[in-house]
Design an enzyme around this catalytic site. Sequence first.
Site, PDB file in Angstrom:
ATOM      1  N   ASP A   1      -4.305  37.151   4.459  1.00  0.00           N
ATOM      2  CA  ASP A   1      -3.037  36.458   4.735  1.00  0.00           C
ATOM      3  C   ASP A   1      -2.149  37.320   5.618  1.00  0.00           C
ATOM      4  OD1 ASP A   1      -2.124  33.947   4.023  1.00  0.00           O
ATOM      5  OD2 ASP A   1      -1.881  34.458   1.910  1.00  0.00           O
TER       6      ASP A   1
ATOM      7  N   GLU B   1      -1.615  22.723   0.653  1.00  0.00           N
ATOM      8  CA  GLU B   1      -1.040  23.132  -0.639  1.00  0.00           C
ATOM      9  C   GLU B   1       0.062  22.175  -1.089  1.00  0.00           C
ATOM     10  OE1 GLU B   1       0.218  27.224  -1.095  1.00  0.00           O
ATOM     11  OE2 GLU B   1       0.984  26.826  -3.115  1.00  0.00           O
TER      12      GLU B   1
ATOM     13  N   GLU C   1       1.020  30.604   7.565  1.00  0.00           N
ATOM     14  CA  GLU C   1       1.637  29.363   7.091  1.00  0.00           C
ATOM     15  C   GLU C   1       2.387  28.664   8.214  1.00  0.00           C
ATOM     16  OE1 GLU C   1       4.097  30.048   3.638  1.00  0.00           O
ATOM     17  OE2 GLU C   1       2.488  31.080   2.564  1.00  0.00           O
TER      18      GLU C   1
ATOM     19  N   ASP D   1      -1.295  36.487   0.061  1.00  0.00           N
ATOM     20  CA  ASP D   1      -0.025  37.178  -0.203  1.00  0.00           C
ATOM     21  C   ASP D   1       0.501  36.840  -1.600  1.00  0.00           C
ATOM     22  OD1 ASP D   1       0.771  34.597   0.307  1.00  0.00           O
ATOM     23  OD2 ASP D   1       2.275  35.117   1.809  1.00  0.00           O
ATOM     24  N   SER D   2      -0.223  35.949  -2.327  1.00  0.00           N
ATOM     25  CA  SER D   2       0.075  35.740  -3.746  1.00  0.00           C
ATOM     26  C   SER D   2      -0.095  37.046  -4.519  1.00  0.00           C
ATOM     27  CB  SER D   2      -0.853  34.671  -4.328  1.00  0.00           C
ATOM     28  OG  SER D   2      -2.192  34.942  -3.992  1.00  0.00           O
TER      29      SER D   2
HETATM   30  O1  KIV Z   1      -1.648  33.636  -1.073  1.00  0.00           O
HETATM   31  C1  KIV Z   1      -2.383  32.790  -1.586  1.00  0.00           C
HETATM   32  O2  KIV Z   1      -2.986  32.989  -2.646  1.00  0.00           O
HETATM   33  C2  KIV Z   1      -2.518  31.513  -0.892  1.00  0.00           C
HETATM   34  C3  KIV Z   1      -3.261  30.441  -1.614  1.00  0.00           C
HETATM   35  C4  KIV Z   1      -2.316  29.820  -2.561  1.00  0.00           C
HETATM   36  C5  KIV Z   1      -3.849  29.466  -0.685  1.00  0.00           C
HETATM   37  O3  KIV Z   1      -2.031  31.358   0.172  1.00  0.00           O
END
Ligand code: KIV
Length: 307
Positions: free
Chosen positions: A102, A201, A134, A63-64
């Site tokens: 994610d 993280e 998460e 989700d980044s």
């Molecule tokens: O969304 C993402 O890129 C992540 C990584 C930072 C593990 O959750």
Amino acid sequence: MSNSPEKPVYGNGPAEIPQPAKVTVPRFRSAKGKRTLLCLTAYDSPTARLVDEAGFDLILVGDSMANVVLGHASTLKLSLDQIISATRAVKRAADRPLIVADMPFGTYHISIEDTLTNALRLIREGGAQAVKLEGGRNRAHLIRALVEADIPVMGHVGLLPQSINTEGGYRVQGKRVESARQVLADALAVEAAGAFAVVLEGIPAEVAQVVTEHLSIPTIGIGAGNGTDGQILVFHDVVGLSMGPAPKFVRRYANLANVIRNALGDLRADMLDKSFPSQNESYPLAEALPEGWDLDVETGLRREPEA
Ligand code: KIV
């Protein structure tokens, strides 16, 4: 002119990188303690293909994407449809690495039923082999329900970007003894609930190392030192495509933003002085055009010979 019109060759290709076998959830899990697990994010087909060619084990459609692709200040606004679409693009280009999608904020926060429905869409519509969510002890019941429904889960503990509002920012976790114990308890809960791996993280390396030693599933670190079973980073951070300062734990291996800036500057100059496109970059005629084209300028059609 800045460049020859000949088509450039990009990079040296993946020829020397051995291509490991297709990565499945059991294979990924059983690699713990045997080798370093290589993970990276991707959100589109060309990137996924390059990550696959480079021999990475796992692609996270993270989700980044909300930050580095869509320009949001946090990950909170990403929708399920957006991540499904990105996962499809990744899957089309990379079938060898394990593809994990994610679960965006809000897609596992309402009920177990809603969580299952949303995770099933990531698997069935997106083509992911597993989902990531998460949280630790507070999400263990959801991880258990997903695993019971045959949906493999990757956990994520420590610094949780989706908790930005409750934490008041991105806060490194585990810096003090009590907080380190909380991180370990969360990781153990995620493992006990059936996750096949867990992202650690934003925690000190010493804490990540102890967590790694206590778990039988692989730990994948980001900003967690080098004592984890594997590492993950955000693709755009690694290649210098994320704008603004990168977090302390990022190591940049390229500055693609500058490469693109230079390329666009050259293109702009070539367009302005008309050295682009050259004759070779246009389509040739198959026969000579007659003088004046024999066209009726009003209709654009062939002018009928006058009777
Ligand atoms: O969304 C993402 O890129 C992540 C990584 C930072 C593990 O959750």
